[in-house]
Design a protein around this motif. Structure first.
Motif, PDB file in Angstrom:
ATOM      1  N   CYS A  87      29.637  38.829   7.771  1.00  0.00           N
ATOM      2  CA  CYS A  87      28.201  39.048   7.952  1.00  0.00           C
ATOM      3  C   CYS A  87      27.901  40.084   9.016  1.00  0.00           C
ATOM      4  O   CYS A  87      26.789  40.561   9.112  1.00  0.00           O
ATOM      5  CB  CYS A  87      27.500  37.735   8.297  1.00  0.00           C
ATOM      6  N   CYS A  88      28.875  40.430   9.798  1.00  0.00           N
ATOM      7  CA  CYS A  88      28.611  41.360  10.893  1.00  0.00           C
ATOM      8  C   CYS A  88      29.730  42.385  10.956  1.00  0.00           C
ATOM      9  O   CYS A  88      30.812  42.099  11.438  1.00  0.00           O
ATOM     10  CB  CYS A  88      28.500  40.585  12.210  1.00  0.00           C
ATOM     11  N   ASP A  89      29.449  43.592  10.483  1.00  0.00           N
ATOM     12  CA  ASP A  89      30.476  44.632  10.411  1.00  0.00           C
ATOM     13  C   ASP A  89      30.884  45.167  11.776  1.00  0.00           C
ATOM     14  O   ASP A  89      31.988  45.672  11.939  1.00  0.00           O
ATOM     15  CB  ASP A  89      29.992  45.794   9.540  1.00  0.00           C
ATOM     16  N   SER A  90      29.985  45.085  12.767  1.00  0.00           N
ATOM     17  CA  SER A  90      30.301  45.679  14.061  1.00  0.00           C
ATOM     18  C   SER A  90      31.068  44.727  14.980  1.00  0.00           C
ATOM     19  O   SER A  90      31.470  45.110  16.063  1.00  0.00           O
ATOM     20  CB  SER A  90      29.021  46.117  14.772  1.00  0.00           C
ATOM     21  N   TYR A  91      31.281  43.513  14.547  1.00  0.00           N
ATOM     22  CA  TYR A  91      31.994  42.543  15.374  1.00  0.00           C
ATOM     23  C   TYR A  91      33.487  42.854  15.389  1.00  0.00           C
ATOM     24  O   TYR A  91      34.094  43.074  14.361  1.00  0.00           O
ATOM     25  CB  TYR A  91      31.762  41.123  14.839  1.00  0.00           C
ATOM     26  N   VAL A  92      34.050  42.864  16.591  1.00  0.00           N
ATOM     27  CA  VAL A  92      35.485  43.040  16.720  1.00  0.00           C
ATOM     28  C   VAL A  92      36.082  41.641  16.677  1.00  0.00           C
ATOM     29  O   VAL A  92      35.873  40.831  17.561  1.00  0.00           O
ATOM     30  CB  VAL A  92      35.855  43.729  18.050  1.00  0.00           C
ATOM     31  N   GLY A  93      36.807  41.343  15.619  1.00  0.00           N
ATOM     32  CA  GLY A  93      37.380  40.022  15.460  1.00  0.00           C
ATOM     33  C   GLY A  93      38.526  39.769  16.404  1.00  0.00           C
ATOM     34  O   GLY A  93      39.153  40.700  16.918  1.00  0.00           O
ATOM     35  N   VAL A  94      38.788  38.516  16.617  1.00  0.00           N
ATOM     36  CA  VAL A  94      39.890  38.127  17.485  1.00  0.00           C
ATOM     37  C   VAL A  94      41.193  38.708  16.958  1.00  0.00           C
ATOM     38  O   VAL A  94      42.057  39.136  17.728  1.00  0.00           O
ATOM     39  CB  VAL A  94      39.960  36.586  17.589  1.00  0.00           C
ATOM     40  N   HIS A  95      41.323  38.765  15.663  1.00  0.00           N
ATOM     41  CA  HIS A  95      42.537  39.308  15.054  1.00  0.00           C
ATOM     42  C   HIS A  95      42.758  40.763  15.481  1.00  0.00           C
ATOM     43  O   HIS A  95      43.876  41.148  15.864  1.00  0.00           O
ATOM     44  CB  HIS A  95      42.446  39.193  13.527  1.00  0.00           C
ATOM     45  N   GLU A  96      41.701  41.578  15.437  1.00  0.00           N
ATOM     46  CA  GLU A  96      41.818  42.989  15.826  1.00  0.00           C
ATOM     47  C   GLU A  96      42.164  43.124  17.303  1.00  0.00           C
ATOM     48  O   GLU A  96      42.957  43.975  17.699  1.00  0.00           O
ATOM     49  CB  GLU A  96      40.522  43.757  15.525  1.00  0.00           C
ATOM     50  N   ILE A  97      41.564  42.266  18.122  1.00  0.00           N
ATOM     51  CA  ILE A  97      41.841  42.317  19.559  1.00  0.00           C
ATOM     52  C   ILE A  97      43.290  41.943  19.820  1.00  0.00           C
ATOM     53  O   ILE A  97      43.991  42.605  20.597  1.00  0.00           O
ATOM     54  CB  ILE A  97      40.881  41.395  20.343  1.00  0.00           C
ATOM     55  N   MET A  98      43.766  40.897  19.160  1.00  0.00           N
ATOM     56  CA  MET A  98      45.157  40.470  19.340  1.00  0.00           C
ATOM     57  C   MET A  98      46.134  41.561  18.884  1.00  0.00           C
ATOM     58  O   MET A  98      47.145  41.811  19.545  1.00  0.00           O
ATOM     59  CB  MET A  98      45.433  39.160  18.594  1.00  0.00           C
ATOM     60  N   LEU A  99      45.811  42.204  17.785  1.00  0.00           N
ATOM     61  CA  LEU A  99      46.665  43.307  17.323  1.00  0.00           C
ATOM     62  C   LEU A  99      46.692  44.443  18.346  1.00  0.00           C
ATOM     63  O   LEU A  99      47.749  45.035  18.603  1.00  0.00           O
ATOM     64  CB  LEU A  99      46.184  43.831  15.971  1.00  0.00           C
ATOM     65  N   ALA A 100      45.523  44.739  18.916  1.00  0.00           N
ATOM     66  CA  ALA A 100      45.454  45.802  19.921  1.00  0.00           C
ATOM     67  C   ALA A 100      46.273  45.430  21.156  1.00  0.00           C
ATOM     68  O   ALA A 100      47.015  46.260  21.691  1.00  0.00           O
ATOM     69  CB  ALA A 100      43.994  46.072  20.298  1.00  0.00           C
ATOM     70  N   ILE A 101      46.169  44.187  21.598  1.00  0.00           N
ATOM     71  CA  ILE A 101      46.937  43.750  22.769  1.00  0.00           C
ATOM     72  C   ILE A 101      48.432  43.826  22.475  1.00  0.00           C
ATOM     73  O   ILE A 101      49.214  44.320  23.290  1.00  0.00           O
ATOM     74  CB  ILE A 101      46.530  42.318  23.190  1.00  0.00           C
ATOM     75  N   LYS A 102      48.833  43.377  21.290  1.00  0.00           N
ATOM     76  CA  LYS A 102      50.256  43.390  20.936  1.00  0.00           C
ATOM     77  C   LYS A 102      50.803  44.801  20.744  1.00  0.00           C
ATOM     78  O   LYS A 102      52.006  45.023  20.824  1.00  0.00           O
ATOM     79  CB  LYS A 102      50.490  42.553  19.686  1.00  0.00           C
ATOM     80  N   SER A 103      49.895  45.754  20.498  1.00  0.00           N
ATOM     81  CA  SER A 103      50.357  47.129  20.333  1.00  0.00           C
ATOM     82  C   SER A 103      50.610  47.825  21.671  1.00  0.00           C
ATOM     83  O   SER A 103      51.187  48.909  21.710  1.00  0.00           O
ATOM     84  CB  SER A 103      49.344  47.935  19.516  1.00  0.00           C
ATOM     85  N   LEU A 104      50.183  47.203  22.762  1.00  0.00           N
ATOM     86  CA  LEU A 104      50.434  47.767  24.085  1.00  0.00           C
ATOM     87  C   LEU A 104      51.925  47.697  24.391  1.00  0.00           C
ATOM     88  O   LEU A 104      52.627  46.823  23.884  1.00  0.00           O
ATOM     89  CB  LEU A 104      49.673  46.973  25.154  1.00  0.00           C
ATOM     90  N   PRO A 105      52.423  48.600  25.240  1.00  0.00           N
ATOM     91  CA  PRO A 105      53.816  48.479  25.685  1.00  0.00           C
ATOM     92  C   PRO A 105      54.030  47.093  26.307  1.00  0.00           C
ATOM     93  O   PRO A 105      53.122  46.518  26.897  1.00  0.00           O
ATOM     94  CB  PRO A 105      53.950  49.591  26.735  1.00  0.00           C
ATOM     95  N   ALA A 106      55.231  46.576  26.169  1.00  0.00           N
ATOM     96  CA  ALA A 106      55.544  45.198  26.579  1.00  0.00           C
ATOM     97  C   ALA A 106      55.112  44.880  28.003  1.00  0.00           C
ATOM     98  O   ALA A 106      54.572  43.804  28.266  1.00  0.00           O
ATOM     99  CB  ALA A 106      57.029  44.928  26.403  1.00  0.00           C
ATOM    100  N   GLU A 107      55.321  45.806  28.928  1.00  0.00           N
ATOM    101  CA  GLU A 107      54.983  45.528  30.325  1.00  0.00           C
ATOM    102  C   GLU A 107      53.483  45.286  30.520  1.00  0.00           C
ATOM    103  O   GLU A 107      53.075  44.492  31.355  1.00  0.00           O
ATOM    104  CB  GLU A 107      55.469  46.645  31.242  1.00  0.00           C
TER     105      GLU A 107
END
Length: 164
Positions: free
Chosen positions: A96-116
């Motif tokens: 219902c809301c296209d501009s919402y950043v879902g938890v899934h997208e945030i988690m993917l972004a965090i996991k894409s960061l270098p390990a440190e």
């Protein structure tokens, strides 16, 4: 009467009463709401009285009580943000809301960061304090702060397309 260990319960209660106006103002500054400030002041007063024995003689009572208030406020904010995150995820799980950043997208972004950065930021997001993260990962506290700051900047860049 004050003992070698510290002030008695009566002295703590008197100091609390003497500092209520300061604590009330501080509570309002933290919450921005009179009703929530009253609740925070009441919680702080109870915690101060229950922990009177931990007050260190010759320390600033105002600073000690203010620290208790800040810790209570921070803990409540952390608890409510965690429950809001779960509620937000359930509510916005629909499309219902296209501009919402879902938890899934945030988690993917965090996991894409270098390990440190990912490790430090994940612990921070889970509610650990800087010094706890530093102890857990065996790194200096300055490194923890730097990595969290860098992770935030990288996450903002990674998620910039999701926010307007």
């Amino acid at each position: 009467m004050e003992t070698q260990d510290g002030p008695s319960d009566e002295i703590i209660a008197k100091r609390l009463v003497d500092n209520l106006s300061h604590l009330k103002i501080y509570a309002f500054c933290l919450t921005g709401d009179a009703s929530r400030a009253e609740d925070l002041l009441q919680e702080t007063s109870i915690k101060v009285l229950l922990n009177a024995e931990s007050f260190v003689y010759d320390c600033s009572f105002k600073g000690w009580a203010s620290t208790i208030m800040l810790n209570l406020f921070s803990s409540e904010r952390l608890r409510s943000s965690r429950s809001m995150a779960v509620a937000d995820e359930q509510f916005f799980d629909s499309e219902c809301c296209d501009s919402y950043v879902g938890v899934h997208e945030i988690m993917l972004a965090i996991k894409s960061l270098p390990a440190e950065y990912c490790d430090v930021f994940s612990l921070y997001a889970d509610g650990y304090k800087y010094h706890e993260i530093a102890e857990r990962l065996n790194i200096p506290i300055g490194t923890v702060k730097s990595r969290i700051h860098t992770a935030r900047i990288r996450l903002q860049l990674l998620l910039k397309d999701y926010v307007s």
